[in-house]
Design a protein around this motif. Structure first.
Motif: not given
Length: 88
Positions: A24, A41-45
């Protein structure tokens, strides 16, 4: 190695992926002024961007080269070419 990846940073514009760092998290650099590096950092939001120094970015990219060496010469060659274009 997967296809090239790009992100759009709200201030610095287009970024390109230099190396995967962890699950991630990836190392990105600015496309035009290649001396600003980010741990993304790729996050859902969305995504979080952390600016890091050149030497830390190089360290992460070197670790990626060591990992890619175990996956075969073709993958290692592609990551090596990207490393050379970015850091040399």
């Amino acid at each position: 190695m997967s296809a090239e990846r790009y992100l759009n940073h709200p201030t610095f514009g287009m970024l390109y992926r230099v190396a995967p760092v962890a699950e991630g998290r990836d190392l990105y650099a600015t496309l035009y002024a290649q001396r600003i590096f980010f741990l993304v950092t790729l996050q859902s939001r969305g995504a979080s961007f952390e600016v890091i120094p050149l030497m830390d970015a190089r360290h992460h990219a070197e670790q990626n080269l060591a990992r890619s060496r175990r996956n075969g010469p073709e993958e290692h060659g592609r990551w090596r070419q990207l490393f050379d274009q970015t850091f040399l």
